[in-house]
Design an enzyme around this catalytic site. Structure first.
Site, PDB file in Angstrom:
ATOM      1  CG  HIS A  50      -1.656  -1.210   1.509  1.00 33.10           C
ATOM      2  ND1 HIS A  50      -2.767  -1.585   0.775  1.00 33.10           N
ATOM      3  CD2 HIS A  50      -1.467  -2.205   2.418  1.00 33.10           C
ATOM      4  CE1 HIS A  50      -3.231  -2.731   1.241  1.00 33.10           C
ATOM      5  NE2 HIS A  50      -2.451  -3.126   2.231  1.00 33.10           N
ATOM      6  CB  SER A 109     -10.267   0.557   3.848  1.00 36.41           C
ATOM      7  OG  SER A 109      -9.544   0.512   5.069  1.00 36.41           O
ATOM      8  NE  ARG A 129      -7.913  -5.334  -0.420  1.00 34.26           N
ATOM      9  CZ  ARG A 129      -7.330  -4.964   0.719  1.00 34.26           C
ATOM     10  NH1 ARG A 129      -7.290  -3.685   1.059  1.00 34.26           N
ATOM     11  NH2 ARG A 129      -6.788  -5.859   1.531  1.00 34.26           N
ATOM     12  NE  ARG A 133     -10.177  -6.307  11.522  1.00 35.67           N
ATOM     13  CZ  ARG A 133      -9.105  -5.987  10.835  1.00 35.67           C
ATOM     14  NH1 ARG A 133      -8.753  -4.710  10.736  1.00 35.67           N
ATOM     15  NH2 ARG A 133      -8.372  -6.909  10.231  1.00 35.67           N
ATOM     16  CE1 TYR A 138      -7.913  -9.319   4.691  1.00 30.18           C
ATOM     17  CE2 TYR A 138      -8.180  -6.943   4.869  1.00 30.18           C
ATOM     18  CZ  TYR A 138      -7.640  -8.123   5.334  1.00 30.18           C
ATOM     19  OH  TYR A 138      -6.816  -8.107   6.446  1.00 30.18           O
ATOM     20  CG  HIS A 154      -3.921 -11.151   3.860  1.00 28.27           C
ATOM     21  ND1 HIS A 154      -2.737 -10.969   3.171  1.00 28.27           N
ATOM     22  CD2 HIS A 154      -4.364  -9.901   4.174  1.00 28.27           C
ATOM     23  CE1 HIS A 154      -2.475  -9.652   3.081  1.00 28.27           C
ATOM     24  NE2 HIS A 154      -3.451  -8.994   3.661  1.00 28.27           N
ATOM     25  CG  ASP A 183      -0.577  -6.217   4.358  1.00 33.40           C
ATOM     26  OD1 ASP A 183      -1.046  -5.358   3.582  1.00 33.40           O
ATOM     27  OD2 ASP A 183      -1.132  -6.553   5.418  1.00 33.40           O
TER      28      ASP A 183
END
Length: 289
Positions: free
Chosen positions: A28, A72, A119, A125, A152, A176, A244
């Protein structure tokens, strides 16, 4: 909202040397906030993690290319991701997060900027709303572009998401490993269900990443290796790997990226498997056009 740093400035140099052309397929960029503000809906507020910092890490770890995944905290404004791709001199591609009502003109603009996938995030959360019907519309729009979908989610959502995953007309890449409970072991309920998904749906791939998130015991991530190596060996043409970086939401367990890289030869134990994982497979998704 508190700003948080989640990476080591001077990670160890990995013992493992990635093959030429290797791709870190899940990273990212954040900000810089002065130029690319975070979304008002952001659930976390990271420190700036710039393209220049990413590319310095790439070189230190021995990789050649990156796939920048829209995070996000930037919402559906992909400007920071596009800027990172533009600064890479062709050594990066991207995965976007887009508005449900996006049109083909905007998708074409993103394609020209190096985006090759979208994505869909189902982590409650991190996102407030994940409309499956709208996501399927987007998936149908991107199919002519040759893009894929990245999804995800956590393991407890897999059964609920099955009809949605089956309906996506493109390649699907699960981030993941769908976040299984590694403590269950290589034959545990979560990973068995995920392997069954891969067995029965050849259009579904996965990123065998996230050792720092999924391992119960931490470095050297033996429990992660025990669970993940069989997946790499069973599905060698449908796996990707990434650091990541800069490890969002890992404030209490900041990983050493060099240690993460040294997991690679333990889950992909031959040169052929390593080349598929790090070069051949990501090239098929991100650099074929």
């Amino acid at each position: 909202m508190t700003r948080s740093k989640t990476w080591i400035d001077n990670p160890s140099t990995p013992r493992f040397v990635p093959p030429p052309g290797a791709v870190d397929a899940h990273v990212h960029v954040f900000g810089p906030e002065a130029d690319f503000p975070f979304s008002p809906k952001a659930k976390y507020h990271p420190e700036d993690a710039t393209p220049e910092m990413l590319f310095a890490l790439r070189d230190r770890l021995g990789f050649s290319r990156n796939v920048i995944v829209q995070a996000s905290c930037h919402g559906t404004d992909n400007a920071a991701t596009l800027a990172g791709i533009a600064k890479s001199n062709g050594a990066a591609r991207g995965v976007a997060v887009v508005d449900p009502d996006i049109g083909m003109d905007e998708l074409q603009r993103l394609h020209a900027g190096g985006i090759r996938g979208v994505r869909f995030n189902f982590l409650k959360r991190l996102v407030d709303h994940a409309p499956k019907d709208k996501f399927l519309e987007i998936a149908r729009q991107i199919e002519p572009l040759g893009w894929h979908v990245v999804v995800y989610f956590e393991a407890d959502l897999l059964e609920e998401l099955m009809p949605f995953l089956e309906a996506i007309p493109t390649i699907v890449v699960v981030d993941h490993l769908g976040r299984p409970d590694i403590a269950q072991g290589p034959d545990g309920r979560d990973i068995a269900a995920f392997k069954a998904l891969l067995d029965t749906h050849p259009h579904i791939w996965t990123k065998v990443s996230g050792a720092e998130r999924l391992s119960i015991h931490g470095p050297p991530f033996d429990d992660f290796v025990e669970v993940v190596r069989p997946i790499v060996e069973a599905f060698p043409d449908r796996v990707l790997w990434g650091t990541d970086w800069p490890h969002p939401n890992m404030e209490h367990r900041v990983p050493d990226d060099g240690t993460l890289v040294d997991v690679i030869p333990r889950i992909a134990i031959t040169e052929e498997l390593q080349r598929k994982l790090l070069v051949t497979n990501p090239e098929r998704l991100y650099w074929r056009a």
